[in-house]
Design a protein around this motif. Structure first.
Motif, short mmCIF file in Angstrom:
data_model
loop_
_atom_site.label_atom_id
_atom_site.label_comp_id
_atom_site.label_asym_id
_atom_site.label_seq_id
_atom_site.Cartn_x
_atom_site.Cartn_y
_atom_site.Cartn_z
N GLN A 79 6.40 22.19 -7.99
CA GLN A 79 5.10 22.09 -7.87
C GLN A 79 4.66 20.62 -7.87
OE1 GLN A 79 2.57 24.95 -9.64
NE2 GLN A 79 3.70 26.45 -9.18
N GLY A 80 5.44 19.97 -8.88
CA GLY A 80 5.11 18.44 -8.91
C GLY A 80 5.57 17.58 -7.89
N SER A 81 6.44 18.13 -7.16
CA SER A 81 7.04 17.52 -6.13
C SER A 81 6.27 17.40 -4.76
CB SER A 81 8.50 17.72 -5.62
OG SER A 81 8.33 19.11 -5.20
N ILE A 82 5.09 18.16 -4.80
CA ILE A 82 4.18 18.21 -3.74
C ILE A 82 3.54 16.72 -3.35
CG2 ILE A 82 1.85 19.05 -3.16
CD1 ILE A 82 2.72 21.81 -4.47
N ALA A 83 3.63 15.99 -4.45
CA ALA A 83 2.98 14.71 -4.50
C ALA A 83 3.82 13.89 -3.49
CB ALA A 83 2.93 13.93 -5.91
N PHE A 84 5.26 14.06 -3.49
CA PHE A 84 5.90 13.20 -2.86
C PHE A 84 5.96 13.63 -1.10
CE2 PHE A 84 8.42 12.97 -6.62
CZ PHE A 84 8.24 11.56 -6.78
N ALA A 85 5.40 15.15 -1.20
CA ALA A 85 5.39 15.54 0.24
C ALA A 85 4.07 15.00 1.05
CB ALA A 85 5.03 16.91 0.11
N TRP A 86 3.13 14.44 0.18
CA TRP A 86 1.75 13.93 0.61
C TRP A 86 2.02 12.46 0.63
CZ3 TRP A 86 -1.85 16.25 3.32
CH2 TRP A 86 -1.86 17.68 3.15
N ALA A 87 2.86 11.98 0.13
CA ALA A 87 3.06 10.53 0.13
C ALA A 87 3.54 10.10 1.31
CB ALA A 87 4.13 10.38 -1.02
N ILE A 88 4.37 11.07 2.01
CA ILE A 88 4.99 10.67 3.37
C ILE A 88 3.93 10.60 4.40
CG2 ILE A 88 6.33 11.68 5.17
CD1 ILE A 88 8.09 13.13 3.12
N PRO A 89 3.09 11.53 4.69
CA PRO A 89 1.83 11.32 5.57
C PRO A 89 0.96 10.01 5.29
CG PRO A 89 1.32 13.20 4.28
CD PRO A 89 2.78 12.76 4.05
N LEU A 90 0.68 9.68 4.08
CA LEU A 90 -0.10 8.79 3.46
C LEU A 90 0.72 7.47 3.96
CD1 LEU A 90 -1.27 9.69 0.02
CD2 LEU A 90 -2.68 9.59 2.30
N THR A 91 1.85 7.43 3.90
CA THR A 91 2.65 6.23 4.41
C THR A 91 2.38 6.00 5.93
OG1 THR A 91 4.16 6.25 2.24
CG2 THR A 91 5.09 5.00 4.19
N VAL A 92 2.71 7.21 6.40
CA VAL A 92 2.78 6.96 8.01
C VAL A 92 1.19 6.63 8.43
CG1 VAL A 92 2.95 8.46 10.12
CG2 VAL A 92 4.67 8.78 8.16
N ILE A 93 0.30 6.92 7.79
CA ILE A 93 -0.96 6.52 8.30
C ILE A 93 -1.09 5.18 8.15
CG2 ILE A 93 -3.54 6.92 7.60
CD1 ILE A 93 -2.91 10.02 6.91
N THR A 94 -0.72 4.68 6.94
CA THR A 94 -1.04 3.29 6.49
C THR A 94 -0.03 2.42 7.50
OG1 THR A 94 -0.79 3.65 4.17
CG2 THR A 94 -0.20 1.48 4.93
N VAL A 95 0.86 2.85 8.03
CA VAL A 95 1.83 2.16 9.20
C VAL A 95 1.05 2.43 10.43
CG1 VAL A 95 3.92 1.94 10.42
CG2 VAL A 95 4.04 2.26 7.89
N THR A 96 0.54 3.27 10.65
CA THR A 96 -0.22 3.32 11.91
C THR A 96 -1.56 2.60 11.88
OG1 THR A 96 0.33 5.88 11.98
CG2 THR A 96 -1.48 5.37 13.40
N VAL A 97 -2.28 2.56 10.95
CA VAL A 97 -3.34 1.75 10.91
C VAL A 97 -2.99 0.47 11.16
CG1 VAL A 97 -5.26 0.85 9.38
CG2 VAL A 97 -4.83 3.18 9.49
N TYR A 98 -2.06 -0.10 10.50
CA TYR A 98 -1.51 -1.42 10.77
C TYR A 98 -1.27 -1.81 12.29
CZ TYR A 98 1.97 -5.28 11.20
OH TYR A 98 2.60 -6.54 11.72
N ASN A 99 -0.54 -0.86 12.73
CA ASN A 99 0.02 -0.94 14.39
C ASN A 99 -1.01 -0.82 15.11
OD1 ASN A 99 2.44 -0.74 16.10
ND2 ASN A 99 0.81 0.83 16.77
N TYR A 100 -2.22 -0.01 14.80
CA TYR A 100 -3.44 0.21 15.82
C TYR A 100 -4.06 -1.21 16.04
CZ TYR A 100 -7.69 1.87 17.77
OH TYR A 100 -8.67 2.28 18.57
N VAL B 39 1.03 -1.16 -0.11
CA VAL B 39 -0.07 -0.04 -0.01
C VAL B 39 0.90 1.50 -0.06
CG1 VAL B 39 -1.74 1.25 1.47
CG2 VAL B 39 -1.83 -1.30 1.12
N SER B 40 2.04 1.36 0.87
CA SER B 40 2.87 2.40 0.87
C SER B 40 3.71 2.55 -0.55
CB SER B 40 3.91 2.33 1.75
OG SER B 40 3.44 2.23 3.31
N VAL B 41 4.07 1.54 -1.18
CA VAL B 41 4.57 1.49 -2.51
C VAL B 41 3.60 2.08 -3.48
CG1 VAL B 41 5.76 0.24 -4.38
CG2 VAL B 41 6.45 -0.18 -1.99
N PHE B 42 2.45 1.88 -3.25
CA PHE B 42 1.35 2.37 -4.29
C PHE B 42 1.24 3.86 -4.22
CE2 PHE B 42 -2.97 4.06 -4.65
CZ PHE B 42 -3.20 3.50 -5.89
N PHE B 43 1.22 4.38 -2.84
CA PHE B 43 1.23 5.77 -2.95
C PHE B 43 2.46 6.29 -3.25
CE2 PHE B 43 -1.05 4.99 1.38
CZ PHE B 43 -2.37 5.35 0.90
#
Length: 227
Positions: A127-148, A97-101
């Protein structure tokens, strides 16, 4: 009518055995003592609702499953998969899921840069690199959901705080790169009260003598279990 505490206790015992865990190992996972686990499994004491939900999540079943009778054989057949294999599969799924983001972020970056380079120049890449800035929290959220759902309770708070700060940083970078509004650094301060609130909540819960209270209390109030 079958006693609910006995039913829950037998289900806990059989699910534990199906996973190849000792009472001590299960107790360590949930910060209880093996004596408390023994009382649960005998039906002398029933876990509170929140703990029962954590047990259900850990064993990969529902609350309804935990409170209804199942034969030992059916539980062993349905839940005897190697815990290490289950954990590895969950980690692999989380990683995919993280790789997908990050893949989506890379595609967006490349597409945005190519289509806007003529008009924006170097800013198209910024401006295109903004996508990478949002990939970070999405990855963290994915890991957090798994851990929860499956991880250790001690790691929940650091991950929740990481979600808050990664979202705040992504928001700040978005304003900076897209609108050149780097002066909006105060956006980061939004994460401060949320961090303090999470810490207070976590510390207040941690200060409760959870295991000893559950271990010694064998009164009727706990024995009634979940209705």
């Amino acid at each position: 009518m079958r006693d609910l505490s006995k039913t829950v206790g037998e289900n806990i015992a059989n699910l534990r055995k199906a996973r190849g865990l000792t009472q001590g190992q299960l107790a360590e996972r949930f910060a209880y003592t093996d004596k408390a686990i023994s009382k649960w499994e005998r039906g002398d004491v029933c876990p509170d609702v929140s703990t029962l939900q954590e047990l259900a999540d850990f064993f990969g079943v529902t609350m309804d499953y935990m409170t209804h009778f199942h034969t030992e054989q059916s539980i062993l057949e349905d839940h005897s998969k190697d815990p290490a294999t289950i954990r590895r599969n969950r980690i692999i799924m989380t990683a995919l899921v993280s790789v997908f983001f990050w893949t989506v972020a890379a595609v967006y970056f490349s597409g945005f840069a190519m289509t806007h380079e003529a008009t924006l120049g170097v800013d198209a890449y910024k401006q295109g690199s903004i996508a990478f800035a949002w990939a970070i929290p999405l990855t963290v959220i994915t890991v957090t959901v798994y851990n929860y759902r499956f991880g250790k309770p001690v790691t929940k708070m650091p991950l929740f705080i990481s979600v808050v700060w990664s979202l705040a940083i992504a928001l700040y970078i978005t304003f900076g790169l897209y609108a050149n509004a780097w002066n909006l650094w105060f956006v980061l301060f939004v994460a401060v009260p949320l961090t303090i609130a999470f810490l207070i909540f976590y510390l207040s819960r941690s200060s409760k003598p959870k295991a000893p209270a559950q271990e010694e209390n064998t009164g009727e109030q706990e024995k009634d279990c979940v209705q």
